[in-house]
Design a protein around this motif. Structure first.
Motif, PDB file in Angstrom:
ATOM      1  N   THR A  62       0.836  -1.193   0.000  1.00 28.61           N
ATOM      2  CA  THR A  62       0.000   0.000   0.000  1.00 28.61           C
ATOM      3  C   THR A  62       0.871   1.242   0.000  1.00 28.61           C
ATOM      4  N   GLY A  63       0.221   2.374  -0.199  1.00 30.63           N
ATOM      5  CA  GLY A  63       0.915   3.653  -0.163  1.00 30.63           C
ATOM      6  C   GLY A  63       1.505   4.020  -1.510  1.00 30.63           C
ATOM      7  N   HIS A  64       0.993   5.061  -2.093  1.00 28.31           N
ATOM      8  CA  HIS A  64       1.504   5.534  -3.369  1.00 28.31           C
ATOM      9  C   HIS A  64       1.067   6.966  -3.566  1.00 28.31           C
ATOM     10  N   LEU A  65       1.749   7.658  -4.433  1.00 26.99           N
ATOM     11  CA  LEU A  65       1.356   9.021  -4.765  1.00 26.99           C
ATOM     12  C   LEU A  65       0.069   9.005  -5.566  1.00 26.99           C
ATOM     13  N   PRO A  66      -0.774  10.016  -5.402  1.00 30.13           N
ATOM     14  CA  PRO A  66      -1.943  10.101  -6.264  1.00 30.13           C
ATOM     15  C   PRO A  66      -1.496  10.149  -7.724  1.00 30.13           C
ATOM     16  N   LEU A  67      -2.136   9.370  -8.557  1.00 35.66           N
ATOM     17  CA  LEU A  67      -1.695   9.209  -9.941  1.00 35.66           C
ATOM     18  C   LEU A  67      -1.645  10.540 -10.692  1.00 35.66           C
ATOM     19  N   ARG A  68      -2.632  11.394 -10.505  1.00 42.06           N
ATOM     20  CA  ARG A  68      -2.671  12.661 -11.241  1.00 42.06           C
ATOM     21  C   ARG A  68      -1.437  13.513 -10.922  1.00 42.06           C
ATOM     22  N   ARG A  69      -1.079  13.609  -9.651  1.00 40.68           N
ATOM     23  CA  ARG A  69       0.100  14.400  -9.262  1.00 40.68           C
ATOM     24  C   ARG A  69       1.380  13.778  -9.802  1.00 40.68           C
ATOM     25  N   LEU A  70       1.437  12.474  -9.778  1.00 38.33           N
ATOM     26  CA  LEU A  70       2.621  11.782 -10.267  1.00 38.33           C
ATOM     27  C   LEU A  70       2.812  11.993 -11.766  1.00 38.33           C
ATOM     28  N   VAL A  71       1.732  11.879 -12.525  1.00 40.00           N
ATOM     29  CA  VAL A  71       1.804  12.078 -13.972  1.00 40.00           C
ATOM     30  C   VAL A  71       2.206  13.518 -14.288  1.00 40.00           C
ATOM     31  N   MET A  72       1.615  14.483 -13.589  1.00 35.04           N
ATOM     32  CA  MET A  72       1.958  15.886 -13.833  1.00 35.04           C
ATOM     33  C   MET A  72       3.426  16.162 -13.507  1.00 35.04           C
ATOM     34  N   ALA A  73       3.917  15.593 -12.423  1.00 34.55           N
ATOM     35  CA  ALA A  73       5.318  15.792 -12.058  1.00 34.55           C
ATOM     36  C   ALA A  73       6.244  15.242 -13.136  1.00 34.55           C
ATOM     37  N   LYS A  74       5.900  14.104 -13.686  1.00 38.11           N
ATOM     38  CA  LYS A  74       6.741  13.498 -14.722  1.00 38.11           C
ATOM     39  C   LYS A  74       6.695  14.292 -16.019  1.00 38.11           C
ATOM     40  N   ILE A  75       5.519  14.760 -16.385  1.00 44.17           N
ATOM     41  CA  ILE A  75       5.400  15.577 -17.593  1.00 44.17           C
ATOM     42  C   ILE A  75       6.216  16.859 -17.440  1.00 44.17           C
ATOM     43  N   LEU A  76       6.110  17.500 -16.272  1.00 46.40           N
ATOM     44  CA  LEU A  76       6.879  18.721 -16.028  1.00 46.40           C
ATOM     45  C   LEU A  76       8.382  18.454 -16.032  1.00 46.40           C
ATOM     46  N   LEU A  77       8.799  17.333 -15.477  1.00 40.08           N
ATOM     47  CA  LEU A  77      10.224  16.998 -15.470  1.00 40.08           C
ATOM     48  C   LEU A  77      10.753  16.820 -16.889  1.00 40.08           C
ATOM     49  N   VAL A  78      10.029  16.083 -17.715  1.00 40.37           N
ATOM     50  CA  VAL A  78      10.481  15.850 -19.086  1.00 40.37           C
ATOM     51  C   VAL A  78      10.424  17.152 -19.888  1.00 40.37           C
ATOM     52  N   ALA A  79       9.397  17.972 -19.676  1.00 37.06           N
ATOM     53  CA  ALA A  79       9.301  19.259 -20.381  1.00 37.06           C
ATOM     54  C   ALA A  79      10.453  20.173 -19.979  1.00 37.06           C
ATOM     55  N   ALA A  80      10.780  20.210 -18.699  1.00 40.90           N
ATOM     56  CA  ALA A  80      11.908  21.028 -18.234  1.00 40.90           C
ATOM     57  C   ALA A  80      13.224  20.510 -18.813  1.00 40.90           C
ATOM     58  N   ALA A  81      13.378  19.189 -18.869  1.00 41.21           N
ATOM     59  CA  ALA A  81      14.598  18.606 -19.443  1.00 41.21           C
ATOM     60  C   ALA A  81      14.713  18.960 -20.923  1.00 41.21           C
ATOM     61  N   LEU A  82      13.609  18.879 -21.632  1.00 39.46           N
ATOM     62  CA  LEU A  82      13.625  19.231 -23.057  1.00 39.46           C
ATOM     63  C   LEU A  82      13.987  20.697 -23.240  1.00 39.46           C
ATOM     64  N   ALA A  83      13.367  21.581 -22.452  1.00 38.59           N
ATOM     65  CA  ALA A  83      13.661  23.017 -22.561  1.00 38.59           C
ATOM     66  C   ALA A  83      15.124  23.298 -22.234  1.00 38.59           C
ATOM     67  N   LEU A  84      15.635  22.688 -21.173  1.00 37.81           N
ATOM     68  CA  LEU A  84      17.035  22.874 -20.799  1.00 37.81           C
ATOM     69  C   LEU A  84      17.960  22.374 -21.896  1.00 37.81           C
ATOM     70  N   ASP A  85      17.657  21.207 -22.445  1.00 35.62           N
ATOM     71  CA  ASP A  85      18.489  20.643 -23.504  1.00 35.62           C
ATOM     72  C   ASP A  85      18.511  21.562 -24.728  1.00 35.62           C
ATOM     73  N   LEU A  86      17.352  22.075 -25.107  1.00 34.31           N
ATOM     74  CA  LEU A  86      17.291  22.971 -26.270  1.00 34.31           C
ATOM     75  C   LEU A  86      18.037  24.271 -26.011  1.00 34.31           C
ATOM     76  N   LEU A  87      17.937  24.813 -24.797  1.00 35.26           N
ATOM     77  CA  LEU A  87      18.664  26.041 -24.461  1.00 35.26           C
ATOM     78  C   LEU A  87      20.174  25.811 -24.441  1.00 35.26           C
ATOM     79  N   LEU A  88      20.597  24.702 -23.843  1.00 31.79           N
ATOM     80  CA  LEU A  88      22.030  24.439 -23.733  1.00 31.79           C
ATOM     81  C   LEU A  88      22.668  24.089 -25.073  1.00 31.79           C
ATOM     82  N   THR A  89      21.888  23.550 -26.000  1.00 31.12           N
ATOM     83  CA  THR A  89      22.426  23.181 -27.309  1.00 31.12           C
ATOM     84  C   THR A  89      23.030  24.387 -28.021  1.00 31.12           C
ATOM     85  N   ALA A  90      22.499  25.570 -27.763  1.00 29.68           N
ATOM     86  CA  ALA A  90      23.030  26.780 -28.390  1.00 29.68           C
ATOM     87  C   ALA A  90      24.414  27.144 -27.859  1.00 29.68           C
ATOM     88  N   TRP A  91      24.762  26.668 -26.656  1.00 30.39           N
ATOM     89  CA  TRP A  91      26.028  27.058 -26.053  1.00 30.39           C
ATOM     90  C   TRP A  91      27.057  25.943 -25.932  1.00 30.39           C
TER      91      TRP A  91
END
Length: 126
Positions: A62-91
């Motif tokens: 038993t015991g787990h994060l609510p699915l909606r919060r977990l999915v949102m956290a993962k989407i935000l993490l991947v979106a932030a990683a993509l944005a960081l990768d695209l920004l750093l590619t210029a430098w």
């Protein structure tokens, strides 16, 4: 079947391992376009955990994060990683390495914080 509550150290170690795995996956995908790699990683982080959840449920854990919060956290993490990768590619030509480290640290540090803030399961529910 009895379940023991994991210690803070065990939780931190699990998230450190997960952070290294996700960061490593990001770094290994450095030879493909960032958007394509982000989609593959997003699919992995959204598909694998529900499978683990089903397995844990079958084993009566038993015991787990609510699915909606977990999915949102993962989407935000991947979106932030993509944005960081695209920004750093210029430098730098090592954007994938810097992004992988940022993802690994984010999961290793943020994971236990989110985990400890998560409410327990509702009575009678998994």
């Amino acid at each position: 079947m009895t379940e023991t509550t994991p210690t803070r150290r065990q939780i931190a170690l699990v998230y450190a391992f997960i952070g290294l795995a996700v960061g490593g996956a990001w770094m290994l995908g450095g030879d493909m376009p960032a958007w394509q790699h982000a989609l593959r990683l997003l699919a992995a982080v959204l598909i694998i955990p529900p499978l683990i959840h089903l397995l844990r449920r079958r084993l009566n854990h038993t015991g787990h994060l609510p699915l909606r919060r977990l999915v949102m956290a993962k989407i935000l993490l991947v979106a932030a990683a993509l944005a960081l990768d695209l920004l750093l590619t210029a430098w730098t030509s090592h954007a994938d390495i810097f992004t992988a480290v940022a993802v690994a640290v984010s999961v290793a540090v943020g994971g236990p914080l989110v985990h400890n803030a998560a409410p327990g399961p509702a009575p009678g529910r998994e």
